[in-house]
Design an enzyme around this catalytic site. Structure first.
Site, mmCIF file in Angstrom:
data_model
loop_
_atom_site.group_PDB
_atom_site.id
_atom_site.type_symbol
_atom_site.label_atom_id
_atom_site.label_comp_id
_atom_site.label_asym_id
_atom_site.label_seq_id
_atom_site.Cartn_x
_atom_site.Cartn_y
_atom_site.Cartn_z
ATOM 1 N N ARG A 51 50.550 30.983 34.982
ATOM 2 C CA ARG A 51 49.638 32.290 34.714
ATOM 3 C C ARG A 51 50.230 33.416 33.924
ATOM 4 N NH1 ARG A 51 46.075 36.221 37.734
ATOM 5 N NH2 ARG A 51 46.723 38.206 37.734
ATOM 6 N N GLU A 62 44.046 29.532 32.171
ATOM 7 C CA GLU A 62 42.445 29.858 31.993
ATOM 8 C C GLU A 62 42.243 29.373 30.910
ATOM 9 O OE1 GLU A 62 42.323 34.243 32.802
ATOM 10 O OE2 GLU A 62 43.213 33.759 34.738
ATOM 11 N N GLU A 95 35.057 37.229 33.391
ATOM 12 C CA GLU A 95 35.592 35.937 33.907
ATOM 13 C C GLU A 95 34.542 35.056 33.582
ATOM 14 O OE1 GLU A 95 38.526 35.777 35.718
ATOM 15 O OE2 GLU A 95 39.126 37.593 36.270
ATOM 16 N N HIS A 127 45.913 35.137 30.505
ATOM 17 C CA HIS A 127 46.347 34.045 31.624
ATOM 18 C C HIS A 127 46.265 32.663 31.149
ATOM 19 C CE1 HIS A 127 45.456 37.394 34.523
ATOM 20 N NE2 HIS A 127 46.726 37.565 34.284
ATOM 21 N N ALA A 128 47.857 32.058 31.190
ATOM 22 C CA ALA A 128 47.952 30.944 30.444
ATOM 23 C C ALA A 128 47.046 29.802 30.897
ATOM 24 C CB ALA A 128 49.501 30.442 30.854
ATOM 25 N N HIS A 148 38.848 35.924 30.608
ATOM 26 C CA HIS A 148 39.544 35.253 31.404
ATOM 27 C C HIS A 148 38.671 34.160 32.238
ATOM 28 C CE1 HIS A 148 42.844 38.376 32.434
ATOM 29 N NE2 HIS A 148 41.982 38.863 31.542
HETATM 30 ZN ZN LIG Z 1 42.850 35.781 34.334
#
Ligand SMILES: [Zn+2]
Length: 433
Positions: A243, A188, A392, A185-186, A312
């Site tokens: 994203r 993050e 995350e 995800h860009a 992430h």
């Molecule tokens: Zn993500």
């Protein structure tokens, strides 16, 4: 590391310390709501989670989640009506544009204050800078780090490099491997920054730390730093909150596929959208995206793999299979106990509290990378079954995707003992396929 910085300084004139993103996209009128799912009906939740104007920022173990809605003038009016009508939701950001602008202002101040040359992990870096950094690190540590210039090209033709970290004799191809992929995800940014911190730590500790040496003499880490290089580049030169990847979608003015809904594992079985304008657009078919194909192929080329993490942010979670169903995986007790151990180790470093839980949490997601790592297709031909996790990283919502660069090093530091435990545990006792 100093030598690396000096070499890079020569090549890049230390320009990274001053790099600040350029933005062409504004977020005037967009809002962020924080809702408590425990006070909402299933119907309300489904409406919000599947709405095309909803950009889900975070889901927490306590049942709360953060969601951005597009400005009323765009397409968000009916979503806002739903969010405003429930007592379970509070608006936490009244104008996303102001929120980004204040981050950018503080980033500019930080960039001016940085000593020259700045330490690498004190700031975020562009695609080109990171590519060169890995290349240079491998030249500096040929005994432990091998740089592969590309595992394939992205939709816009950018290279997706990989690095292999292993000590001792490399001729033993049957070594157990740990696979990491970063920055799918860009927006993050802490994902890619943490991967660099981990790689740097392993490489530099090889000659000084017996535990790291023993591990790297036994197994191999395989790291793909850019799972989504086009999206990441776009967060530096256009839209800080982008994203997805940058696919041009036929018949739509909206670009991008959510790569973390595009993997060939229960694709399009819930928690993803068929609308190209959605932040969770799953793409026209399973593994339709070149970046998904490249990483799936590379994963399969690197057997035996015993564990894999897709990195992430944000919410501080350690997520294990499954995302597509609430049913337990066959390895639930083992995966749950490993997640709890990692959680304790993270907590022991700086007192940061992460939650270990099944990926499905509040709501299903399908076609995710970490479900795929653990799923049957991914492990066909693998003598073991890869334990697939999503981590995350920081924080829990104060800064969200705009985590200040001062948190890169502490975030990296708190991951080290968890990463070592992850690798040692799964090497000692791999899951059976
Ligand atoms: Zn993500």
């Amino acid at each position: 590391m100093k030598a690396t910085l000096l070499v890079l300084c020569g090549l890049l004139a230390c320009s990274w310390a001053k790099t600040v993103p350029v933005r062409t996209v504004t977020y005037d009128g967009d809002r962020v709501f924080r809702c408590n799912s425990k006070e909402m009906s299933k119907t309300e939740l489904a409406k919000i989670f599947t709405h095309d104007a909803a950009d889900m920022w975070a889901e927490r173990a306590d049942g709360t989640f953060d969601v951005r809605t597009l400005s009323q003038q765009e397409r968000g009016a009916d979503l806002e009506a739903i969010l405003h009508s429930t007592a379970a939701c509070n608006m936490v950001i009244a104008n996303v544009e102001d929120y980004i602008a204040s981050f950018e202002a503080s980033a500019r101040v930080a960039a001016e204050k940085v000593n020259s040359p700045a330490a690498w992990h004190d700031d975020y870096h562009t695609y080109a800078e990171i590519y060169a950094w890995y290349q240079e690190l491998a030249l500096e540590h040929p005994d432990v780090l091998h740089f592969e210039s590309t595992i394939g090209e992205s939709g816009e033709g950018r290279l997706q490099p990989a690095v292999h970290i292993a000590g001792g004799s490399r001729t033993n191809s049957s070594r157990h491997r740990i696979y990491f992929q970063c920055q799918i995800h860009a927006r993050e940014w802490i994902s890619g920054a943490t991967c660099m911190y981990i790689v740097d730590y392993l490489v530099n500790s090889y000659h000084t730390d017996t535990r790291v040496r023993e591990l790297l003499d036994t197994i191999e880490f395989v790291v793909v730093p850019f799972t989504n290089p086009d999206g990441y580049t776009y967060t530096w030169n256009g839209d800080r909150l982008w994203r997805k990847n940058r696919r041009i979608n036929a018949g739509s003015t909206c670009r991008g596929v959510d790569q973390n809904r595009n993997y060939n594992s229960h694709w399009n079985e819930g928690g993803s959208s068929s609308n190209p304008c959605s932040e969770t657009y799953h793409g026209p078919g399973p593994a339709s995206e070149p970046e998904t194909q490249n990483t799936q192929n590379y994963f399969r080329e690197n057997f035996p793999i015993v564990g894999a993490i897709d990195w992430h942010s944000y919410s501080q979670l350690i997520l294990r299979p499954w995302g597509y169903t609430s049913q337990d995986s066959p390895d639930e007790s083992r995966l749950s106990s490993l997640g709890s151990t990692m959680r304790s180790l993270i907590l022991s470093v700086h007192g940061m509290s992460y939650t270990s839980q099944k990926s499905i949490g509040l709501y299903p997601t399908s076609g995710t990378a970490s479900d795929w790592f653990y799923d049957y297709e991914a492990n066909e031909g693998n003598p073991f079954r890869a334990a697939g996790y999503t981590v995350e990283l920081r924080d829990t919502g104060r800064y969200g995707f705009l985590l200040p660069p001062t948190e890169i090093i502490p975030t990296g530091q708190e991951m080290i003992p968890a990463v070592l435990e992850f690798a040692e545990s799964l090497t000692r006792d791999p899951l059976t396929n």
